[in-house]
Scaffold this active site. Sequence first.
Site, mmCIF file in Angstrom:
data_model
loop_
_atom_site.group_PDB
_atom_site.id
_atom_site.type_symbol
_atom_site.label_atom_id
_atom_site.label_comp_id
_atom_site.label_asym_id
_atom_site.label_seq_id
_atom_site.Cartn_x
_atom_site.Cartn_y
_atom_site.Cartn_z
ATOM 1 N N PRO A 24 0.787 -1.219 0.013
ATOM 2 C CG PRO A 24 0.395 -0.892 2.105
ATOM 3 C CD PRO A 24 0.957 -1.938 1.304
ATOM 4 C CG MET A 25 3.715 2.520 -1.541
ATOM 5 S SD MET A 25 5.082 2.344 -2.656
ATOM 6 C CE MET A 25 4.436 1.496 -3.957
ATOM 7 C CD GLN A 78 -2.721 0.609 5.460
ATOM 8 O OE1 GLN A 78 -2.177 1.770 4.821
ATOM 9 N NE2 GLN A 78 -1.729 -0.407 5.672
ATOM 10 C CB CYS A 108 0.956 5.916 8.911
ATOM 11 S SG CYS A 108 1.222 7.570 7.908
ATOM 12 N N GLY A 209 9.964 -4.154 3.102
ATOM 13 C CA GLY A 209 11.416 -3.385 3.033
ATOM 14 C C GLY A 209 12.351 -3.841 2.361
ATOM 15 N NE ARG A 233 11.064 2.565 -0.463
ATOM 16 C CZ ARG A 233 12.081 2.491 0.368
ATOM 17 N NH1 ARG A 233 12.791 3.644 0.541
ATOM 18 N NH2 ARG A 233 12.441 1.536 1.200
HETATM 19 C C1 LIG Z 1 5.296 6.834 -1.248
HETATM 20 C C2 LIG Z 1 4.926 5.899 -0.180
HETATM 21 C C3 LIG Z 1 3.576 5.641 0.464
HETATM 22 C C4 LIG Z 1 3.291 4.889 1.381
HETATM 23 N N1 LIG Z 1 2.014 4.650 1.935
HETATM 24 C C5 LIG Z 1 1.742 3.545 2.762
HETATM 25 C C6 LIG Z 1 0.328 3.382 3.165
HETATM 26 O O1 LIG Z 1 -0.466 4.319 2.900
HETATM 27 N N2 LIG Z 1 0.213 2.455 4.023
HETATM 28 C C7 LIG Z 1 1.185 1.526 4.503
HETATM 29 O O2 LIG Z 1 0.722 0.839 5.212
HETATM 30 N N3 LIG Z 1 2.434 1.746 4.179
HETATM 31 C C8 LIG Z 1 2.757 2.603 3.229
HETATM 32 N N4 LIG Z 1 3.951 2.963 2.784
HETATM 33 C C9 LIG Z 1 5.118 1.893 3.208
HETATM 34 C C10 LIG Z 1 5.009 0.853 2.316
HETATM 35 O O3 LIG Z 1 4.042 0.144 2.219
HETATM 36 C C11 LIG Z 1 6.150 -0.168 2.505
HETATM 37 O O4 LIG Z 1 6.123 -0.831 3.619
HETATM 38 C C12 LIG Z 1 7.649 0.461 2.602
HETATM 39 O O5 LIG Z 1 7.662 1.446 1.471
HETATM 40 C C13 LIG Z 1 8.827 -0.514 2.396
HETATM 41 O O6 LIG Z 1 8.908 -1.167 1.534
HETATM 42 P P1 LIG Z 1 9.579 -0.884 0.048
HETATM 43 O O7 LIG Z 1 11.142 -0.664 0.627
HETATM 44 O O8 LIG Z 1 9.434 -2.175 -0.828
HETATM 45 O O9 LIG Z 1 9.304 0.410 -0.473
HETATM 46 C C14 LIG Z 1 4.322 3.793 1.703
HETATM 47 C C15 LIG Z 1 5.588 4.073 1.177
HETATM 48 C C16 LIG Z 1 5.775 4.925 0.296
HETATM 49 C C17 LIG Z 1 7.232 5.033 -0.224
#
Ligand SMILES: Cc1cc2nc3c(=O)[nH]c(=O)nc-3n(C[C@H](O)[C@H](O)[C@H](O)COP(=O)(O)O)c2cc1C
Length: 352
Positions: A24-25, A78, A108, A209, A233
């Site tokens: 979720p992002m 979510q 968050c 992560g 990402r």
């Molecule tokens: C731009 C952005 C927005 C995010 N929004 C959410 C969100 O709405 N809810 C959530 O649980 N995590 C959110 N995250 C965290 C990601 O879901 C993830 O746990 C985190 O980026 C680590 O994973 P990655 O290294 O693959 O990016 C967000 C991350 C980014 C970069």
Amino acid sequence: MQVNLRESWWIRDVEIPTRAVLAPMAGVSVQAFRRQGRRYGAGLVCSEMVSCAGIEHRNEKTLGYLRVASDEHPLAIQIFGSEPRAMAEAARMVEAAGADLVDMNFGCPVRKITKTGAGAHLLEHPDLACRITEAVAAAVGVPVSVKMRRGVDDGSRACLELAPRLVAAGAATLTLHPRSARQMYTGYADHTLTAELVELVDVPVIASGDVTSRARAESVLAATGAAAVMVGRGAQGNPWAIREIVYGDGAQPSREEVAAELIHFVRETVRELGERRASGFLKKFYAWYLGHGRFPKPFKNELVQLSSTEEVVTRLLAAAPGAADLLEALESDVPDDELLLEGMPISAYGGG
Ligand SMILES: Cc1cc2nc3c(=O)[nH]c(=O)nc-3n(C[C@H](O)[C@H](O)[C@H](O)COP(=O)(O)O)c2cc1C
């Protein structure tokens, strides 16, 4: 132990066809992003965090997040909030909207959210976190899940203390992004903590992560015993990363493929958000798609300057004429059920 990323697994009675979950992002996980993730092999996709207060007050924009298309399943929506009753009410609406899972954001790190008692704040208020989980699990028939960070402060192990209690309260799966809230996105995700969590609970754990490649996915799964990896990402403007992670197909996309996928994304997003919002929202995606050495930098910069998405499409088709055929194939595969989507909002919130 070597895990087959193409193998299905279960969250209670919901079958997840592969071991990769699209993260979720906020400001990213629009429906076009989720559908694309499913097409490229993500076994489960997730909406961005949706305010339970917004749902409760029937805020029109917030309700836009609850629109689910038939080709997204399995899908988690979510929610975030700090009040058990309001979270339960939001969960009921999420279930009615067609989500296969209700996910709760306990991670968050953004102040705007934590100061309301939601997000990572709950990691330091375990009794409230458990009451919310209990209320949500009791409110819906679909499985509920929780996504957490390790804790608020660096080195915190709060997630490990909280996790068994969340499971006892009804969480059917847990996702851990093992950074502290203070870290935001700096440093690295310490998946030794994920391994400890897997040992501690008897529900499937999703490791989030720094997973950007198949090699990394395999090593995180092997080292932690997690049921699945979550990709965030790494999948921005890059669905091919999901294909590589799930199927081991590391072929770099041609310019035509990139242009076709981006145009399709642009058009779907315009349908979702309307031209005005979509044109701002999409700018970051141009850089994400066209980077990786796929197109020259000046071309990328030129697209960002254009004022309408139609001009963007025209420029992309001129730069990669072969994209037209690929695009036709992509567009013919989209089900007709998303005319519902109008004026869907973008959150200003920032993650987990
Ligand atoms: C731009 C952005 C927005 C995010 N929004 C959410 C969100 O709405 N809810 C959530 O649980 N995590 C959110 N995250 C965290 C990601 O879901 C993830 O746990 C985190 O980026 C680590 O994973 P990655 O290294 O693959 O990016 C967000 C991350 C980014 C970069």
